[in-house]
Design a protein around this motif. Sequence first.
Motif, mmCIF file in Angstrom:
data_model
loop_
_atom_site.group_PDB
_atom_site.id
_atom_site.type_symbol
_atom_site.label_atom_id
_atom_site.label_comp_id
_atom_site.label_asym_id
_atom_site.label_seq_id
_atom_site.Cartn_x
_atom_site.Cartn_y
_atom_site.Cartn_z
ATOM 1 N N ASP A 183 1.728 1.078 -6.589
ATOM 2 C CA ASP A 183 3.048 1.124 -5.971
ATOM 3 C C ASP A 183 3.323 -0.221 -5.283
ATOM 4 O OD1 ASP A 183 5.413 1.744 -4.775
ATOM 5 O OD2 ASP A 183 4.571 3.162 -3.326
ATOM 6 N N ASP A 184 4.394 -0.890 -5.684
ATOM 7 C CA ASP A 184 4.721 -2.189 -5.088
ATOM 8 C C ASP A 184 5.930 -2.124 -4.166
ATOM 9 O OD1 ASP A 184 6.612 -1.717 -7.016
ATOM 10 O OD2 ASP A 184 6.744 -3.813 -7.676
ATOM 11 N N SER A 185 6.261 -0.912 -3.706
ATOM 12 C CA SER A 185 7.447 -0.748 -2.871
ATOM 13 C C SER A 185 7.193 -1.038 -1.401
ATOM 14 C CB SER A 185 7.994 0.679 -3.012
ATOM 15 O OG SER A 185 7.028 1.639 -2.593
ATOM 16 N N GLY A 186 5.923 -1.252 -1.033
ATOM 17 C CA GLY A 186 5.609 -1.528 0.360
ATOM 18 C C GLY A 186 6.035 -2.909 0.794
ATOM 19 N N GLU A 187 5.870 -3.185 2.076
ATOM 20 C CA GLU A 187 6.313 -4.464 2.645
ATOM 21 C C GLU A 187 5.628 -5.649 1.973
ATOM 22 O OE1 GLU A 187 6.449 -6.757 6.992
ATOM 23 O OE2 GLU A 187 5.570 -4.745 6.805
ATOM 24 N N TYR A 188 4.356 -5.495 1.631
ATOM 25 C CA TYR A 188 3.601 -6.587 1.028
ATOM 26 C C TYR A 188 3.260 -6.299 -0.433
ATOM 27 C CZ TYR A 188 3.072 -7.600 5.982
ATOM 28 O OH TYR A 188 3.322 -7.836 7.305
ATOM 29 N N GLY A 189 4.094 -5.523 -1.099
ATOM 30 C CA GLY A 189 3.860 -5.235 -2.500
ATOM 31 C C GLY A 189 2.635 -4.366 -2.698
ATOM 32 N N ILE A 190 1.898 -4.637 -3.766
ATOM 33 C CA ILE A 190 0.765 -3.786 -4.113
ATOM 34 C C ILE A 190 -0.365 -3.878 -3.100
ATOM 35 C CG2 ILE A 190 1.299 -3.916 -6.576
ATOM 36 C CD1 ILE A 190 -0.998 -5.899 -6.853
ATOM 37 N N MET A 191 -0.407 -4.958 -2.296
ATOM 38 C CA MET A 191 -1.467 -5.070 -1.304
ATOM 39 C C MET A 191 -1.358 -3.966 -0.260
ATOM 40 S SD MET A 191 -3.526 -7.331 -2.225
ATOM 41 C CE MET A 191 -4.500 -7.553 -0.750
ATOM 42 N N THR A 192 -0.146 -3.505 -0.004
ATOM 43 C CA THR A 192 0.046 -2.380 0.907
ATOM 44 C C THR A 192 -0.636 -1.131 0.350
ATOM 45 O OG1 THR A 192 2.168 -3.274 1.654
ATOM 46 C CG2 THR A 192 1.751 -0.942 2.085
ATOM 47 N N THR A 193 -0.514 -0.920 -0.961
ATOM 48 C CA THR A 193 -1.136 0.233 -1.601
ATOM 49 C C THR A 193 -2.649 0.121 -1.591
ATOM 50 O OG1 THR A 193 0.790 0.503 -3.045
ATOM 51 C CG2 THR A 193 -1.252 1.576 -3.731
ATOM 52 N N VAL A 194 -3.183 -1.066 -1.887
ATOM 53 C CA VAL A 194 -4.637 -1.271 -1.892
ATOM 54 C C VAL A 194 -5.206 -1.025 -0.502
ATOM 55 C CG1 VAL A 194 -6.483 -2.939 -2.279
ATOM 56 C CG2 VAL A 194 -4.510 -2.900 -3.819
ATOM 57 N N GLU A 195 -4.525 -1.554 0.520
ATOM 58 C CA GLU A 195 -5.001 -1.367 1.897
ATOM 59 C C GLU A 195 -4.933 0.095 2.307
ATOM 60 O OE1 GLU A 195 -3.947 -2.806 6.482
ATOM 61 O OE2 GLU A 195 -2.902 -3.703 4.772
ATOM 62 N N ARG A 196 -3.847 0.760 1.955
ATOM 63 C CA ARG A 196 -3.700 2.174 2.317
ATOM 64 C C ARG A 196 -4.781 3.022 1.636
ATOM 65 N NH1 ARG A 196 0.963 3.232 0.041
ATOM 66 N NH2 ARG A 196 2.188 2.386 1.791
ATOM 67 N N THR A 197 -5.081 2.704 0.394
ATOM 68 C CA THR A 197 -6.124 3.440 -0.335
ATOM 69 C C THR A 197 -7.486 3.251 0.317
ATOM 70 O OG1 THR A 197 -4.880 3.179 -2.401
ATOM 71 C CG2 THR A 197 -7.217 3.757 -2.587
ATOM 72 N N PHE A 198 -7.775 2.028 0.757
ATOM 73 C CA PHE A 198 -9.036 1.766 1.446
ATOM 74 C C PHE A 198 -9.120 2.570 2.745
ATOM 75 C CE2 PHE A 198 -11.082 -0.534 4.931
ATOM 76 C CZ PHE A 198 -12.392 -0.580 4.469
ATOM 77 N N ARG A 199 -8.048 2.577 3.522
ATOM 78 C CA ARG A 199 -8.066 3.310 4.796
ATOM 79 C C ARG A 199 -8.277 4.804 4.565
ATOM 80 N NH1 ARG A 199 -3.618 0.796 9.014
ATOM 81 N NH2 ARG A 199 -4.254 -1.390 8.842
#
Length: 358
Positions: A183-199
């Motif tokens: 998902d690239d809809s977050g503020e920082y694109g796909i990095m938002t998704t990668v970070e959220r998945t890690f958390r």
Amino acid sequence: MGVVGVSSVRAANWSGSVPVVLSLSPTSLSSPTMPPPIHVMVSRMTHLHVGLRGAVLRLFRFAPVAATTASFRSQTEPAIGSSATMGSSDDDDVDVEPKQKNVGSKDQKNVSDSMHAKYPVCWFEDEETGTALRWQLFAGVLYDLRRRPAGEEEETSSSSFTLPWKIRVHFSLYPSSQLLELDDSGEYGIMTTVERTFRNSLKQALFLQYASSKVAMNMNKLSHQKIWDAVVHSNYTLYQEVNTDLQAISGDVPERQPDEDRNNNNSKAAPPQQIPVRLFINHKPAIQRPCRDLAITLGDLLTEWIPESFLVDMKEPSEHLLSLAVQGIQPPLSASVLDLWKCLCHPDHFLYITLITR
């Protein structure tokens, strides 16, 4: 194992990295000439989209302008490893990703902001096997899961792969049937998704570790951000600032506490009630379970969980098992699972065990 021993092994573990050669897929090329591949040292404790960020952005300049999210998801998915995704690169014409300089506390925010710049949607493919690499897994786990194409397992094990690890980046033809959507809809694109998945993964592990959601729920935003920044910058010292309150490294097997007493216990870094484990067999989905017996050995655990791959009576690997790895090493089956977790767990607190079978 003593506190000093565990700490030193953890620090050494965090310094482990894999040499990667990243090249652009021919299907994502818009330039008349193919850009040279880029050499990068990627930490085993980070994700490919994080560790390869600089190289990806450099190669993205050669991708078609139309490689937007809309066109990215509308194209037909290719067969991984087919001629449509394969291409040759000139190994003599290479580029080297410069090492990231040490980041002091004063410059930490600027570097963090740079890392959070808009990231294009992309996916990675193992060049040698044609396997689409799961972005939610750590780079070290993905490397340990590498295996030869069908028919070659008899000759050699996955551990015989040569370095550097050759990876191809794609900016189109996303294999959504094989990979989770990015998902690239977050503020920082796909990095938002990668970070959220890690958390979310860290929260799952903490719940299994303490048999309670209290510790995970009590983590503040700053602690979450510090751990993620540690993953981004491969900074063990920064990670330990938070992890000392989450993971005990001293003490033996703790006595079981009643739920009431455990939930009312305000002490930090209490001994684990269970060990969060993720077991990968080839490229199948992970077996995620808590290990409730804190005195169990690795051999006993694997015999209990996957008896089909072990000789139950002898507690030895069967002939179908090609390799076993934890953080890139093959520990003895007599090793304590608790000690392995203390020393070799990933930043999300899971102990990742990878098995390659025929």
